[in-house]
Design a protein around this motif. Structure first.
Motif, PDB file in Angstrom:
ATOM      1  N   UNK A   1      -0.718 -38.292 -11.436  1.00 39.99           N
ATOM      2  CA  UNK A   1       0.072 -38.011 -10.227  1.00 39.99           C
ATOM      3  C   UNK A   1      -0.002 -36.535  -9.840  1.00 39.99           C
ATOM      4  N   UNK A   2      -1.203 -35.984 -10.032  1.00 36.80           N
ATOM      5  CA  UNK A   2      -1.413 -34.589  -9.659  1.00 36.80           C
ATOM      6  C   UNK A   2      -1.330 -34.367  -8.165  1.00 36.80           C
ATOM      7  N   UNK A   3      -1.800 -35.333  -7.367  1.00 37.20           N
ATOM      8  CA  UNK A   3      -1.742 -35.185  -5.915  1.00 37.20           C
ATOM      9  C   UNK A   3      -0.292 -35.105  -5.459  1.00 37.20           C
ATOM     10  N   UNK A   4       0.556 -35.943  -6.046  1.00 38.08           N
ATOM     11  CA  UNK A   4       1.978 -35.905  -5.711  1.00 38.08           C
ATOM     12  C   UNK A   4       2.593 -34.546  -6.045  1.00 38.08           C
ATOM     13  N   UNK A   5       2.257 -34.016  -7.240  1.00 43.19           N
ATOM     14  CA  UNK A   5       2.808 -32.722  -7.642  1.00 43.19           C
ATOM     15  C   UNK A   5       2.348 -31.616  -6.712  1.00 43.19           C
ATOM     16  N   UNK A   6       1.071 -31.637  -6.305  1.00 43.07           N
ATOM     17  CA  UNK A   6       0.578 -30.601  -5.410  1.00 43.07           C
ATOM     18  C   UNK A   6       1.303 -30.653  -4.055  1.00 43.07           C
ATOM     19  N   UNK A   7       1.523 -31.842  -3.532  1.00 43.38           N
ATOM     20  CA  UNK A   7       2.222 -31.969  -2.246  1.00 43.38           C
ATOM     21  C   UNK A   7       3.661 -31.474  -2.365  1.00 43.38           C
ATOM     22  N   UNK A   8       4.341 -31.847  -3.442  1.00 40.85           N
ATOM     23  CA  UNK A   8       5.712 -31.375  -3.653  1.00 40.85           C
ATOM     24  C   UNK A   8       5.754 -29.850  -3.773  1.00 40.85           C
ATOM     25  N   UNK A   9       4.768 -29.278  -4.471  1.00 40.90           N
ATOM     26  CA  UNK A   9       4.713 -27.823  -4.641  1.00 40.90           C
ATOM     27  C   UNK A   9       4.458 -27.137  -3.305  1.00 40.90           C
ATOM     28  N   UNK A  10       3.569 -27.694  -2.497  1.00 40.24           N
ATOM     29  CA  UNK A  10       3.270 -27.127  -1.177  1.00 40.24           C
ATOM     30  C   UNK A  10       4.519 -27.157  -0.297  1.00 40.24           C
ATOM     31  N   UNK A  11       5.262 -28.239  -0.375  1.00 43.09           N
ATOM     32  CA  UNK A  11       6.473 -28.373   0.445  1.00 43.09           C
ATOM     33  C   UNK A  11       7.515 -27.310   0.109  1.00 43.09           C
ATOM     34  N   UNK A  12       7.548 -26.859  -1.141  1.00 41.39           N
ATOM     35  CA  UNK A  12       8.543 -25.861  -1.553  1.00 41.39           C
ATOM     36  C   UNK A  12       8.271 -24.485  -0.945  1.00 41.39           C
ATOM     37  N   UNK A  13       7.031 -24.243  -0.509  1.00 42.69           N
ATOM     38  CA  UNK A  13       6.651 -22.973   0.122  1.00 42.69           C
ATOM     39  C   UNK A  13       6.973 -21.764  -0.771  1.00 42.69           C
ATOM     40  N   UNK A  14       6.731 -21.916  -2.057  1.00 43.43           N
ATOM     41  CA  UNK A  14       6.847 -20.803  -3.001  1.00 43.43           C
ATOM     42  C   UNK A  14       5.454 -20.230  -3.235  1.00 43.43           C
ATOM     43  N   UNK A  15       5.374 -19.241  -4.130  1.00 50.21           N
ATOM     44  CA  UNK A  15       4.086 -18.610  -4.392  1.00 50.21           C
ATOM     45  C   UNK A  15       3.066 -19.628  -4.907  1.00 50.21           C
ATOM     46  N   UNK A  16       3.527 -20.571  -5.721  1.00 46.82           N
ATOM     47  CA  UNK A  16       2.627 -21.563  -6.310  1.00 46.82           C
ATOM     48  C   UNK A  16       2.004 -22.476  -5.258  1.00 46.82           C
ATOM     49  N   UNK A  17       2.597 -22.555  -4.088  1.00 46.32           N
ATOM     50  CA  UNK A  17       2.052 -23.457  -3.067  1.00 46.32           C
ATOM     51  C   UNK A  17       0.662 -23.023  -2.609  1.00 46.32           C
ATOM     52  N   UNK A  18       0.361 -21.721  -2.710  1.00 50.79           N
ATOM     53  CA  UNK A  18      -0.985 -21.236  -2.361  1.00 50.79           C
ATOM     54  C   UNK A  18      -2.023 -21.871  -3.294  1.00 50.79           C
ATOM     55  N   UNK A  19      -1.746 -21.801  -4.601  1.00 51.09           N
ATOM     56  CA  UNK A  19      -2.664 -22.390  -5.573  1.00 51.09           C
ATOM     57  C   UNK A  19      -2.700 -23.907  -5.503  1.00 51.09           C
ATOM     58  N   UNK A  20      -1.535 -24.511  -5.185  1.00 49.46           N
ATOM     59  CA  UNK A  20      -1.473 -25.969  -5.098  1.00 49.46           C
ATOM     60  C   UNK A  20      -2.361 -26.492  -3.973  1.00 49.46           C
ATOM     61  N   UNK A  21      -2.414 -25.758  -2.873  1.00 50.67           N
ATOM     62  CA  UNK A  21      -3.261 -26.168  -1.747  1.00 50.67           C
ATOM     63  C   UNK A  21      -4.733 -26.094  -2.142  1.00 50.67           C
ATOM     64  N   UNK A  22      -5.080 -25.050  -2.901  1.00 57.50           N
ATOM     65  CA  UNK A  22      -6.458 -24.910  -3.385  1.00 57.50           C
ATOM     66  C   UNK A  22      -6.818 -26.064  -4.321  1.00 57.50           C
ATOM     67  N   UNK A  23      -5.907 -26.406  -5.230  1.00 60.66           N
ATOM     68  CA  UNK A  23      -6.163 -27.502  -6.175  1.00 60.66           C
ATOM     69  C   UNK A  23      -6.242 -28.843  -5.450  1.00 60.66           C
ATOM     70  N   UNK A  24      -5.387 -29.032  -4.454  1.00 61.89           N
ATOM     71  CA  UNK A  24      -5.415 -30.272  -3.677  1.00 61.89           C
ATOM     72  C   UNK A  24      -6.755 -30.417  -2.961  1.00 61.89           C
ATOM     73  N   UNK A  25      -7.228 -29.335  -2.374  1.00 61.70           N
ATOM     74  CA  UNK A  25      -8.530 -29.330  -1.704  1.00 61.70           C
ATOM     75  C   UNK A  25      -9.622 -29.774  -2.675  1.00 61.70           C
ATOM     76  N   UNK A  26      -9.595 -29.223  -3.904  1.00 65.95           N
ATOM     77  CA  UNK A  26     -10.605 -29.566  -4.911  1.00 65.95           C
ATOM     78  C   UNK A  26     -10.467 -31.022  -5.373  1.00 65.95           C
ATOM     79  N   UNK A  27      -9.235 -31.518  -5.434  1.00 64.32           N
ATOM     80  CA  UNK A  27      -9.005 -32.882  -5.911  1.00 64.32           C
ATOM     81  C   UNK A  27      -9.494 -33.926  -4.921  1.00 64.32           C
ATOM     82  N   UNK A  28      -9.446 -33.607  -3.629  1.00 61.97           N
ATOM     83  CA  UNK A  28      -9.846 -34.579  -2.604  1.00 61.97           C
ATOM     84  C   UNK A  28     -11.349 -34.579  -2.344  1.00 61.97           C
ATOM     85  N   UNK A  29     -11.998 -33.461  -2.618  1.00 63.03           N
ATOM     86  CA  UNK A  29     -13.399 -33.269  -2.229  1.00 63.03           C
ATOM     87  C   UNK A  29     -14.300 -34.367  -2.807  1.00 63.03           C
ATOM     88  N   UNK A  30     -15.020 -35.037  -1.912  1.00 64.85           N
ATOM     89  CA  UNK A  30     -15.992 -36.082  -2.293  1.00 64.85           C
ATOM     90  C   UNK A  30     -15.372 -37.193  -3.138  1.00 64.85           C
TER      91      UNK A  30
END
Length: 413
Positions: free
Chosen positions: A286-315
């Protein structure tokens, strides 16, 4: 009871002896090849004497403590070799490195920790040339230093200040090995067991300099290394990274060092997600769920979460479908053309703000591109519908981003 008494007596005797040594020790100002060889002979002699005394009087520390102190003293004198890295090739030829590495298993932790400190100083010498460093690293690898260092590392307690320092020095030796010989990354990570130790270390909640160092080394081991990336997944490393990342879902880093730790964790995650096998593990955890929740919080970690989400979806069609099914569009589209989450107070230079905006826009565009490539059927229609709604306002934002960056490229050319 007798064994406990002997252990206490030994500790008291050694502490007293070391205190006297620190007060009386004569520093060696310079060293040449002849004095180095004399020191090596003396160290070898003290190692053998101490071993014999410990074997002869295993339950009488007062009998072997003098030899232990003499060994400790000679080890301290050997530190001066770090001021003369040009002597490393000659030092290696004395075969003393194998003897010193053997001391990592010594029952007296002060001696084993001093050996780590010695090798750290040798590996980190300011005036060493690449050739000097390569010679030292080659000898350490030849004598299986990574395995021995890892065995010693497992015995250290970071709750003790001196042992925590030794942990840091051990990690510094591993870093020196990687810098001098990058091709040993797989040997260190997998055979020696370094990656599993690093993954365990970054999961601990409290921030510590050693946790930061562990994240840095892990990032190095994973960067553009498919074998280590795959091994991470096999070692349950994806779950470890998600655990480390979840600690900052709602909590901001307190300073620049902790912010660097957060970046490293998400960088490690993005590197690991280059492997499709890890993308599957990410989905199951459930990493995708965690990344979305982290992005929604708009904290510093949301920057990295968006990067990880991008990598998780690719191809990865399955991950893209999960993203849509858990209403990921609701999180993604409001970010299109918008400012990224604010940076912490200690990280607000104009350059950092611009870089954060560029990375934010890049991930927005990359995720959208991936979704268009991977989605089909009803999910693709939902994606198209999002761009068409509100008089195509989201499409207008996307076009504006294209114009902005096209102009920047043209200006740069």
């Amino acid at each position: 009871r007798e064994e406990q008494k002997n252990a206490v007596d030994a500790a008291e005797l050694l502490a007293q002896a070391e205190a006297e040594l620190d007060q009386s020790m004569v520093e060696v100002a310079t060293v040449d090849e002849n004095s180095m060889k004399r020191m090596v002979l003396s160290v070898e002699k003290r190692i053998n004497e101490n071993m014999q005394m410990r074997m002869k009087y295993p339950d009488k520390p007062e009998k072997f403590m003098d030899s232990e102190l003499e060994l400790y003293q000679e080890l301290k004198r050997l530190h001066v070799l770090a001021t003369a890295p040009e002597l490393y090739p000659s030092f290696i030829r004395t075969r003393c490195i194998g003897s010193l590495l053997g001391l990592l298993a010594h029952e007296n932790s002060d001696i084993s920790m001093d050996v780590v400190d010695l090798f750290h100083e040798l590996a980190d010498a300011d005036d060493s040339t690449p050739e000097d460093s390569a010679a030292l690293v080659g000898s350490l690898l030849e004598h299986e230093a990574p395995m021995l260092l890892m065995e010693h590392l497992q015995r250290l307690d970071e709750g003790e200040e001196e042992e925590a320092k030794t942990v840091h020095n051990t990690l510094a030796i591993f870093e020196a090995l990687l810098e001098s010989k990058p091709e040993v990354a797989e040997e260190l990570a997998q055979k020696a067991g370094l990656m599993k130790w690093l993954l365990t270390r970054i999961k601990r909640r409290a921030f510590h300099a050693n946790k930061l160092y562990a994240s840095e080394l892990l990032a190095v081991l994973l960067q553009q290394n498919a074998s280590n990336q795959t091994f991470l997944g096999q070692a349950d490393g994806m779950l470890s990274l998600l655990t480390a990342a979840s600690q900052y879902k709602r909590r901001e880093p307190q300073d620049m060092e902790e912010a660097e730790l957060v970046e490293n964790v998400f960088d490690c995650m993005a590197s690991a997600l280059e492997q499709s096998s890890n993308q599957l593990l990410f989905l199951k955890a459930e990493g995708i769920e965690l990344m979305i929740l982290t992005i929604k919080e708009r904290r510093y970690a949301s920057h990295g979460a968006f990067k990880a989400l991008d990598a998780a979806l690719r191809a990865n069609g399955a991950n893209c479908e999960r993203f849509v099914d858990i209403r990921g569009f609701k999180t993604l589209f409001p970010m299109l053309g918008a400012a990224p989450p604010p940076l912490p107070a200690f990280s607000k230079s104009s350059g950092e703000k611009k870089a954060a905006q560029r990375q934010h826009d890049e991930h927005c565009a990359s995720v959208l591109s991936t979704l268009f490539h991977q989605l089909s059927g009803d999910r693709r229609l939902r994606l198209l519908g999002k761009l068409a709604e509100d008089d195509m306002s989201k499409l207008q934002k996307l076009l504006q981003l294209h114009r902005t960056y096209a102009a920047a490229v043209e200006a740069a050319e």
